[in-house]
Design a protein around this motif. Structure first.
Motif, PDB file in Angstrom:
ATOM      1  N   LYS A  83       7.271  16.749  -1.436  1.00 44.16           N
ATOM      2  CA  LYS A  83       7.031  16.829  -2.887  1.00 44.16           C
ATOM      3  C   LYS A  83       7.533  18.166  -3.424  1.00 44.16           C
ATOM      4  CE  LYS A  83       4.825  15.963  -6.863  1.00 44.16           C
ATOM      5  NZ  LYS A  83       5.463  15.295  -7.936  1.00 44.16           N
ATOM      6  N   THR A  84       7.272  19.243  -2.698  1.00 46.05           N
ATOM      7  CA  THR A  84       7.746  20.565  -3.111  1.00 46.05           C
ATOM      8  C   THR A  84       9.274  20.606  -3.129  1.00 46.05           C
ATOM      9  OG1 THR A  84       5.759  21.620  -2.239  1.00 46.05           O
ATOM     10  CG2 THR A  84       7.694  23.032  -2.547  1.00 46.05           C
ATOM     11  N   SER A  85       9.901  20.061  -2.092  1.00 42.77           N
ATOM     12  CA  SER A  85      11.366  20.025  -2.034  1.00 42.77           C
ATOM     13  C   SER A  85      11.938  19.191  -3.184  1.00 42.77           C
ATOM     14  CB  SER A  85      11.834  19.459  -0.698  1.00 42.77           C
ATOM     15  OG  SER A  85      11.425  20.303   0.359  1.00 42.77           O
ATOM     16  N   LEU A  86      11.282  18.090  -3.504  1.00 39.26           N
ATOM     17  CA  LEU A  86      11.730  17.259  -4.624  1.00 39.26           C
ATOM     18  C   LEU A  86      11.568  17.986  -5.965  1.00 39.26           C
ATOM     19  CD1 LEU A  86      10.413  13.824  -3.389  1.00 39.26           C
ATOM     20  CD2 LEU A  86      12.805  14.343  -3.961  1.00 39.26           C
ATOM     21  N   SER A  87      10.550  18.807  -6.071  1.00 35.99           N
ATOM     22  CA  SER A  87      10.362  19.592  -7.302  1.00 35.99           C
ATOM     23  C   SER A  87      11.497  20.596  -7.475  1.00 35.99           C
ATOM     24  CB  SER A  87       9.018  20.321  -7.274  1.00 35.99           C
ATOM     25  OG  SER A  87       7.961  19.398  -7.297  1.00 35.99           O
ATOM     26  N   TYR A 143      14.421  13.728 -10.804  1.00 32.93           N
ATOM     27  CA  TYR A 143      14.186  13.385  -9.404  1.00 32.93           C
ATOM     28  C   TYR A 143      15.258  12.382  -8.975  1.00 32.93           C
ATOM     29  CZ  TYR A 143       9.473  15.401  -9.600  1.00 32.93           C
ATOM     30  OH  TYR A 143       8.409  16.243  -9.707  1.00 32.93           O
ATOM     31  N   PRO A 144      15.526  12.268  -7.682  1.00 32.30           N
ATOM     32  CA  PRO A 144      16.446  11.217  -7.247  1.00 32.30           C
ATOM     33  C   PRO A 144      15.872   9.844  -7.593  1.00 32.30           C
ATOM     34  CG  PRO A 144      15.796  12.632  -5.398  1.00 32.30           C
ATOM     35  CD  PRO A 144      14.993  13.037  -6.578  1.00 32.30           C
ATOM     36  N   GLN A 172      18.532   6.353  -4.386  1.00 38.43           N
ATOM     37  CA  GLN A 172      19.035   7.578  -3.764  1.00 38.43           C
ATOM     38  C   GLN A 172      18.066   8.065  -2.695  1.00 38.43           C
ATOM     39  OE1 GLN A 172      19.411   9.717  -7.466  1.00 38.43           O
ATOM     40  NE2 GLN A 172      21.671   9.630  -7.383  1.00 38.43           N
ATOM     41  N   GLY A 173      16.799   7.894  -2.948  1.00 43.64           N
ATOM     42  CA  GLY A 173      15.754   8.153  -1.968  1.00 43.64           C
ATOM     43  C   GLY A 173      15.630   9.592  -1.513  1.00 43.64           C
ATOM     44  N   LEU A 174      14.858   9.759  -0.453  1.00 40.32           N
ATOM     45  CA  LEU A 174      14.621  11.083   0.114  1.00 40.32           C
ATOM     46  C   LEU A 174      15.871  11.668   0.761  1.00 40.32           C
ATOM     47  CD1 LEU A 174      11.090  10.498   1.690  1.00 40.32           C
ATOM     48  CD2 LEU A 174      11.633  11.804  -0.375  1.00 40.32           C
ATOM     49  N   HIS A 212      10.354  10.074 -15.144  1.00 42.59           N
ATOM     50  CA  HIS A 212      10.654  11.502 -15.071  1.00 42.59           C
ATOM     51  C   HIS A 212       9.490  12.397 -14.651  1.00 42.59           C
ATOM     52  CE1 HIS A 212      14.593  10.781 -16.698  1.00 42.59           C
ATOM     53  NE2 HIS A 212      14.059  10.140 -17.730  1.00 42.59           N
ATOM     54  N   SER A 213       8.313  11.863 -14.472  1.00 40.07           N
ATOM     55  CA  SER A 213       7.207  12.743 -14.088  1.00 40.07           C
ATOM     56  C   SER A 213       6.490  12.271 -12.819  1.00 40.07           C
ATOM     57  CB  SER A 213       6.210  12.884 -15.232  1.00 40.07           C
ATOM     58  OG  SER A 213       5.642  11.631 -15.526  1.00 40.07           O
TER      59      SER A 213
END
Length: 141
Positions: A53-57, A66-67, A71-73, A115-116
């Motif tokens: 979650k932190t990396s995605l932020s 966000y992807p 596109q995924g993780l 988006h959130s």
């Protein structure tokens, strides 16, 4: 001077008593430790999800979105194609590699597009949606 030719040591009865005591302790302690293994796996999954979650932020800060679910993780490891475009994707990536959950399965990712809210989750020990106990889904919600 006469040496004492008799050697001192433990008797068979003393050794048997120690073995019995250790066996009783093992029977009492091992099941409790085995139950803690499941707790540790759940805690590790929660920690991995928090790190993702932190990396995605950070990804979102760079790319303004966000992807997508498709596109995924993997967007954290290699630049994704498709929409939304990752114009400012970090050439070093956001994680070195994607972790597996403690049961050896891939973490799941869902972006409903508002988006959130994004979902990062593991299906738990059974690898199936739903469940209870160690089979329950573990997520960032």
């Amino acid at each position: 001077m006469r040496k004492n030719s008799r050697q001192k040591g433990y008797t068979l009865m003393e050794i048997l008593i120690v073995v019995v005591i250790l066996s009783i302790l093992a029977v009492a302690v091992v099941p409790q430790l085995m139950d803690r293994t499941d707790d540790a796996r759940v805690a590790r999954a929660q920690s991995d999800i928090s790190a993702l979650k932190t990396s995605l932020s950070v990804y979102k800060l760079d790319n303004f979105n966000y992807p997508s679910t498709s596109q995924g993780l993997n967007a954290l490891v290699s630049k994704p194609s498709g929409l939304p475009e990752a114009k400012n994707w970090n050439p070093n990536g956001y994680v070195e590699s994607l972790p597996k959950d403690p049961w050896g399965n891939d973490y799941q990712y869902l972006n409903p597009g508002n988006h959130s809210d994004i979902d990062i989750y593991s299906f738990g020990q059974d690898g199936q949606p739903g469940g209870e106990g160690v089979n329950a889904d573990i997520g960032n919600w």
